[in-house]
Design a protein around this motif. Structure first.
Motif, PDB file in Angstrom:
ATOM      1  N   LEU A  16       0.834  -1.233  -0.085  1.00  0.00           N
ATOM      2  CA  LEU A  16      -0.035  -0.166  -0.055  1.00  0.00           C
ATOM      3  C   LEU A  16       0.917   1.124  -0.033  1.00  0.00           C
ATOM      4  O   LEU A  16       0.576   2.252  -0.881  1.00  0.00           O
ATOM      5  N   ALA A  17       1.995   1.289   1.112  1.00  0.00           N
ATOM      6  CA  ALA A  17       2.864   2.366   0.703  1.00  0.00           C
ATOM      7  C   ALA A  17       3.540   2.579  -0.284  1.00  0.00           C
ATOM      8  O   ALA A  17       3.705   3.698  -0.806  1.00  0.00           O
ATOM      9  N   LYS A  18       3.987   1.514  -1.154  1.00  0.00           N
ATOM     10  CA  LYS A  18       4.626   1.661  -2.310  1.00  0.00           C
ATOM     11  C   LYS A  18       3.782   2.519  -3.514  1.00  0.00           C
ATOM     12  O   LYS A  18       4.168   2.810  -4.287  1.00  0.00           O
ATOM     13  N   LYS A  19       2.291   1.992  -3.528  1.00  0.00           N
ATOM     14  CA  LYS A  19       1.462   2.576  -4.168  1.00  0.00           C
ATOM     15  C   LYS A  19       0.977   4.117  -3.813  1.00  0.00           C
ATOM     16  O   LYS A  19       0.333   4.765  -4.542  1.00  0.00           O
ATOM     17  N   GLY A  20       1.594   4.394  -2.592  1.00  0.00           N
ATOM     18  CA  GLY A  20       1.347   5.915  -2.225  1.00  0.00           C
ATOM     19  C   GLY A  20      -0.225   5.983  -1.535  1.00  0.00           C
ATOM     20  O   GLY A  20      -0.556   7.105  -1.291  1.00  0.00           O
ATOM     21  N   LEU A  21      -0.329   4.737  -1.311  1.00  0.00           N
ATOM     22  CA  LEU A  21      -1.871   4.839  -0.646  1.00  0.00           C
ATOM     23  C   LEU A  21      -2.000   5.186   1.028  1.00  0.00           C
ATOM     24  O   LEU A  21      -2.964   5.607   1.558  1.00  0.00           O
ATOM     25  N   ILE A  22      -0.615   4.780   1.587  1.00  0.00           N
ATOM     26  CA  ILE A  22      -0.477   5.020   3.034  1.00  0.00           C
ATOM     27  C   ILE A  22       0.851   5.430   2.971  1.00  0.00           C
ATOM     28  O   ILE A  22       1.647   5.214   2.019  1.00  0.00           O
ATOM     29  N   LYS A  23       1.237   5.872   4.204  1.00  0.00           N
ATOM     30  CA  LYS A  23       2.759   6.548   4.246  1.00  0.00           C
ATOM     31  C   LYS A  23       3.457   5.368   4.933  1.00  0.00           C
ATOM     32  O   LYS A  23       3.087   4.700   5.848  1.00  0.00           O
ATOM     33  N   LYS A  24       4.768   5.267   4.587  1.00  0.00           N
ATOM     34  CA  LYS A  24       5.552   4.180   4.995  1.00  0.00           C
ATOM     35  C   LYS A  24       5.633   4.316   6.628  1.00  0.00           C
ATOM     36  O   LYS A  24       5.852   3.304   7.298  1.00  0.00           O
ATOM     37  N   SER A  25       5.640   5.546   7.008  1.00  0.00           N
ATOM     38  CA  SER A  25       5.721   5.773   8.467  1.00  0.00           C
ATOM     39  C   SER A  25       4.855   5.377   9.268  1.00  0.00           C
ATOM     40  O   SER A  25       4.736   5.241  10.414  1.00  0.00           O
ATOM     41  N   ASP A  26       3.321   5.076   8.372  1.00  0.00           N
ATOM     42  CA  ASP A  26       2.365   4.710   9.171  1.00  0.00           C
ATOM     43  C   ASP A  26       2.026   3.339   9.558  1.00  0.00           C
ATOM     44  O   ASP A  26       1.088   2.802  10.374  1.00  0.00           O
ATOM     45  N   ILE A  27       2.861   2.402   8.935  1.00  0.00           N
ATOM     46  CA  ILE A  27       2.619   0.952   8.986  1.00  0.00           C
ATOM     47  C   ILE A  27       2.665   0.448  10.314  1.00  0.00           C
ATOM     48  O   ILE A  27       1.794  -0.205  10.791  1.00  0.00           O
ATOM     49  N   GLU A  28       3.728   0.848  11.000  1.00  0.00           N
ATOM     50  CA  GLU A  28       3.632   0.268  12.311  1.00  0.00           C
ATOM     51  C   GLU A  28       2.518   0.823  13.432  1.00  0.00           C
ATOM     52  O   GLU A  28       2.177   0.193  14.024  1.00  0.00           O
ATOM     53  N   LYS A  29       2.171   2.082  13.152  1.00  0.00           N
ATOM     54  CA  LYS A  29       0.976   2.646  13.756  1.00  0.00           C
ATOM     55  C   LYS A  29      -0.144   1.919  13.558  1.00  0.00           C
ATOM     56  O   LYS A  29      -0.935   1.741  14.229  1.00  0.00           O
ATOM     57  N   ILE A  30      -0.385   1.385  12.277  1.00  0.00           N
ATOM     58  CA  ILE A  30      -1.702   0.681  11.861  1.00  0.00           C
ATOM     59  C   ILE A  30      -1.551  -0.472  12.385  1.00  0.00           C
ATOM     60  O   ILE A  30      -2.709  -1.117  12.934  1.00  0.00           O
ATOM     61  N   ILE A  31      -0.511  -1.156  12.352  1.00  0.00           N
ATOM     62  CA  ILE A  31      -0.364  -2.738  12.972  1.00  0.00           C
ATOM     63  C   ILE A  31      -0.705  -2.381  14.586  1.00  0.00           C
ATOM     64  O   ILE A  31      -1.472  -3.279  15.026  1.00  0.00           O
ATOM     65  N   ALA A  32      -0.133  -1.688  15.225  1.00  0.00           N
ATOM     66  CA  ALA A  32      -0.227  -1.520  16.588  1.00  0.00           C
ATOM     67  C   ALA A  32      -1.745  -1.094  17.020  1.00  0.00           C
ATOM     68  O   ALA A  32      -2.256  -1.613  18.145  1.00  0.00           O
ATOM     69  N   GLU A  33      -2.361  -0.166  16.021  1.00  0.00           N
ATOM     70  CA  GLU A  33      -3.703   0.013  16.396  1.00  0.00           C
ATOM     71  C   GLU A  33      -4.504  -1.277  16.210  1.00  0.00           C
ATOM     72  O   GLU A  33      -5.599  -1.662  16.866  1.00  0.00           O
ATOM     73  N   SER A  34      -4.047  -1.993  14.980  1.00  0.00           N
ATOM     74  CA  SER A  34      -5.152  -2.943  14.893  1.00  0.00           C
ATOM     75  C   SER A  34      -4.980  -4.221  16.122  1.00  0.00           C
ATOM     76  O   SER A  34      -5.778  -4.709  16.332  1.00  0.00           O
ATOM     77  N   ASP A  35      -3.771  -4.340  16.765  1.00  0.00           N
ATOM     78  CA  ASP A  35      -3.382  -5.108  17.623  1.00  0.00           C
ATOM     79  C   ASP A  35      -4.038  -4.758  19.039  1.00  0.00           C
ATOM     80  O   ASP A  35      -4.634  -5.487  19.622  1.00  0.00           O
ATOM     81  N   SER A  36      -3.882  -3.518  19.244  1.00  0.00           N
ATOM     82  CA  SER A  36      -4.426  -3.083  20.658  1.00  0.00           C
ATOM     83  C   SER A  36      -5.913  -2.868  20.649  1.00  0.00           C
ATOM     84  O   SER A  36      -6.595  -2.946  21.674  1.00  0.00           O
ATOM     85  N   THR A  37      -6.818  -2.601  19.478  1.00  0.00           N
ATOM     86  CA  THR A  37      -8.131  -2.538  19.275  1.00  0.00           C
ATOM     87  C   THR A  37      -8.782  -4.054  19.000  1.00  0.00           C
ATOM     88  O   THR A  37      -9.924  -3.926  19.373  1.00  0.00           O
ATOM     89  N   LEU A  39      -9.355  -4.462  15.900  1.00  0.00           N
ATOM     90  CA  LEU A  39      -9.811  -4.201  14.714  1.00  0.00           C
ATOM     91  C   LEU A  39      -8.862  -4.777  13.699  1.00  0.00           C
ATOM     92  O   LEU A  39      -7.671  -5.122  13.741  1.00  0.00           O
ATOM     93  N   SER A  40      -9.384  -5.434  12.651  1.00  0.00           N
ATOM     94  CA  SER A  40      -8.708  -5.801  11.347  1.00  0.00           C
ATOM     95  C   SER A  40      -7.841  -4.614  10.999  1.00  0.00           C
ATOM     96  O   SER A  40      -8.187  -3.525  11.038  1.00  0.00           O
ATOM     97  N   VAL A  41      -6.722  -4.842  10.007  1.00  0.00           N
ATOM     98  CA  VAL A  41      -6.180  -3.876   9.341  1.00  0.00           C
ATOM     99  C   VAL A  41      -7.094  -3.041   8.434  1.00  0.00           C
ATOM    100  O   VAL A  41      -7.171  -1.992   8.394  1.00  0.00           O
ATOM    101  N   ASP A  42      -7.952  -3.670   7.781  1.00  0.00           N
ATOM    102  CA  ASP A  42      -8.911  -3.144   6.995  1.00  0.00           C
ATOM    103  C   ASP A  42      -9.805  -1.949   7.694  1.00  0.00           C
ATOM    104  O   ASP A  42      -9.824  -0.997   7.239  1.00  0.00           O
ATOM    105  N   GLN A  43     -10.248  -2.491   8.977  1.00  0.00           N
ATOM    106  CA  GLN A  43     -11.182  -1.603   9.560  1.00  0.00           C
ATOM    107  C   GLN A  43     -10.176  -0.331  10.005  1.00  0.00           C
ATOM    108  O   GLN A  43     -10.703   0.987  10.025  1.00  0.00           O
ATOM    109  N   VAL A  44      -8.945  -0.647  10.457  1.00  0.00           N
ATOM    110  CA  VAL A  44      -8.071   0.543  10.700  1.00  0.00           C
ATOM    111  C   VAL A  44      -7.719   1.589   9.590  1.00  0.00           C
ATOM    112  O   VAL A  44      -8.146   2.882   9.623  1.00  0.00           O
TER     113      VAL A  44
END
Length: 71
Positions: A16-37, A39-44
């Protein structure tokens, strides 16, 4: 969580980051939010502004499987 599960999430998000749909710097934040809540990655991603159609179309391309939205 197993490493294989984490790798799959990161691989998908890296693409997704390579396509420019998210920032590379957001990957860890998205995974952490998915794990802590629980929620699936899609939901995040939806909470962060991606549409369901964007996610579906990207997954279709990423997995090389045709996409269909059923209503």
């Amino acid at each position: 969580m197993g490493w294989e599960h984490l790798f799959k999430k990161m691989s998908f998000l890296d693409e997704l980051a390579k396509k420019g749909l998210i920032k590379k710097s957001d990957i860890e934040k998205i995974i952490a939010e998915s794990d802590s809540t629980g929620l699936s990655v899609d939901q995040v991603l939806k909470q962060k502004g991606m549409t369901e159609a964007d996610i579906l179309n990207f997954k279709s391309e990423y997995l090389n499987i045709p996409a269909r939205i059923l209503e």
